[in-house]
Write a protein that holds these residues in place. Structure first.
Motif, PDB file in Angstrom:
ATOM      1  N   UNK A 297       0.845  -1.202   0.000  1.00  0.00           N
ATOM      2  CA  UNK A 297       0.000   0.000   0.000  1.00  0.00           C
ATOM      3  C   UNK A 297       0.876   1.246   0.000  1.00  0.00           C
ATOM      4  N   UNK A 298       0.345   2.293  -0.597  1.00  0.00           N
ATOM      5  CA  UNK A 298       1.029   3.580  -0.584  1.00  0.00           C
ATOM      6  C   UNK A 298       0.812   4.283   0.740  1.00  0.00           C
ATOM      7  N   UNK A 299       1.499   5.400   0.959  1.00  0.00           N
ATOM      8  CA  UNK A 299       1.400   6.109   2.235  1.00  0.00           C
ATOM      9  C   UNK A 299       0.083   6.852   2.430  1.00  0.00           C
ATOM     10  N   UNK A 300      -0.606   7.199   1.347  1.00  0.00           N
ATOM     11  CA  UNK A 300      -1.848   7.956   1.434  1.00  0.00           C
ATOM     12  C   UNK A 300      -1.753   9.228   0.608  1.00  0.00           C
ATOM     13  N   UNK A 301      -2.801  10.041   0.691  1.00  0.00           N
ATOM     14  CA  UNK A 301      -2.811  11.314  -0.040  1.00  0.00           C
ATOM     15  C   UNK A 301      -2.917  12.460   0.955  1.00  0.00           C
ATOM     16  N   UNK A 302      -2.626  13.638   0.477  1.00  0.00           N
ATOM     17  CA  UNK A 302      -2.699  14.834   1.334  1.00  0.00           C
ATOM     18  C   UNK A 302      -3.953  15.632   0.997  1.00  0.00           C
ATOM     19  N   UNK A 303      -4.589  16.170   2.036  1.00  0.00           N
ATOM     20  CA  UNK A 303      -5.754  17.019   1.812  1.00  0.00           C
ATOM     21  C   UNK A 303      -5.308  18.436   1.472  1.00  0.00           C
ATOM     22  N   UNK A 304      -6.244  19.352   1.354  1.00  0.00           N
ATOM     23  CA  UNK A 304      -5.920  20.738   0.958  1.00  0.00           C
ATOM     24  C   UNK A 304      -4.991  21.442   1.937  1.00  0.00           C
TER      25      UNK A 304
END
Length: 97
Positions: free
Chosen positions: A44-51
């Motif tokens: 799995x990837x680390x995730x995404x960043x919000x605004x």
């Protein structure tokens, strides 16, 4: 040396689970048996960043069995094994015994 793919952002690398075509005693199973489109999470990837720049981690973990959509994903071949790469949003759910 085997290559290892580590997905970026909220992507998930899955090895699809192929149901057996015959039983241990050699009886052939029909193709139209009920089967789930499922797979085992390999990476799995680390995730995404919000605004605001805050990291939103991926909710599934390596080793979990997930329910996959009938279509979609990107096919990836590493060595002689085939995998599929999905975004976390595409995963329908996790399967538990």
């Amino acid at each position: 040396m085997a290559k290892r793919l580590i997905p970026l952002f909220n992507r998930i690398l899955v090895e699809k689970i192929v149901p057996p075509s015959k039983t241990n005693s050699g009886i052939l199973l029909p193709e139209k048996t009920s089967k789930l489109n499922s797979g085992k999470v390999v990476a799995v990837g680390p995730g995404i960043r919000d605004r605001d720049g805050k990291l939103i981690p991926v909710h599934v973990k390596e080793g979990e069995t997930v329910l996959l959509p009938e279509y979609g994903g990107t096919e990836v071949k590493l060595g002689d094994k085939g995998y599929h790469l999905y975004r976390e949003d595409d995963i329908l759910g996790t399967l538990h015994d």
